[in-house]
Design a protein around this motif. Structure first.
Motif: not given
Length: 153
Positions: A75, A96-97, A99, A107, A109-110
């Motif tokens: 994050n 990725y995503e 946001v 961002t 994400k993980e």
């Protein structure tokens, strides 16, 4: 020669005045030989194949791989995408995503960490092995006992 084929001499007669005969007798004899082969069994030989089966231990090394998948939350905003990378025996695949914020921001994400471990194990398996042996036996005469042939070894 037949009895009619009697040899005579040129000036001879069958009987002269003194009563003696100039007659000559010949005998011919012919012998014939006949050869034949008679087959007589004086012994015999037989050959057998014997297969021996025996369980033998065979050592071998077995390898196994175990894969552990772990999700690690990050994050954290990033400026650009990164390719998957390796760190030691771990493959790191970024996820990725987008946001929504006051502005759009990429961002991280993980990260998915995939770790591969190899283990080895020594094991012993029982396997069936075959070996073949020829047995040569001989017998004397037609009704003798079968005995191992010492010359066939």
């Amino acid at each position: 020669m037949s009895a009619d084929d009697k040899p005579t001499t040129p000036n001879a007669t069958n009987a002269d005045s003194s009563g003696t005969s100039d007659e000559l007798r010949l005998s011919a004899v012919q012998e014939e030989l006949s050869v034949d082969v008679k087959r007589t069994e004086t012994g015999a030989v037989r050959v057998r194949k014997v297969v021996h089966e025996e369980m033998q231990p065979v050592s071998m090394r077995l390898s196994a791989e175990e894969v552990e998948v772990r999700r690690v939350a990050v994050n954290r905003p990033v400026e650009e995408r990164a390719e998957p990378r390796r760190e030691g025996d771990t493959l790191i695949i970024p996820v990725y995503e987008y946001v929504p914020v006051v502005r759009m921001q990429l961002t991280l994400k993980e990260e998915v960490h995939v770790t591969t471990r190899e283990t080895q194990q020594d094991v012993v398996h029982q396997v069936l092995l075959n070996s073949e042996e020829l047995v040569v036996e001989r017998r004397e005469g037609t009704s003798g006992k079968w005995k191992p042939d010492p010359d066939a070894g």
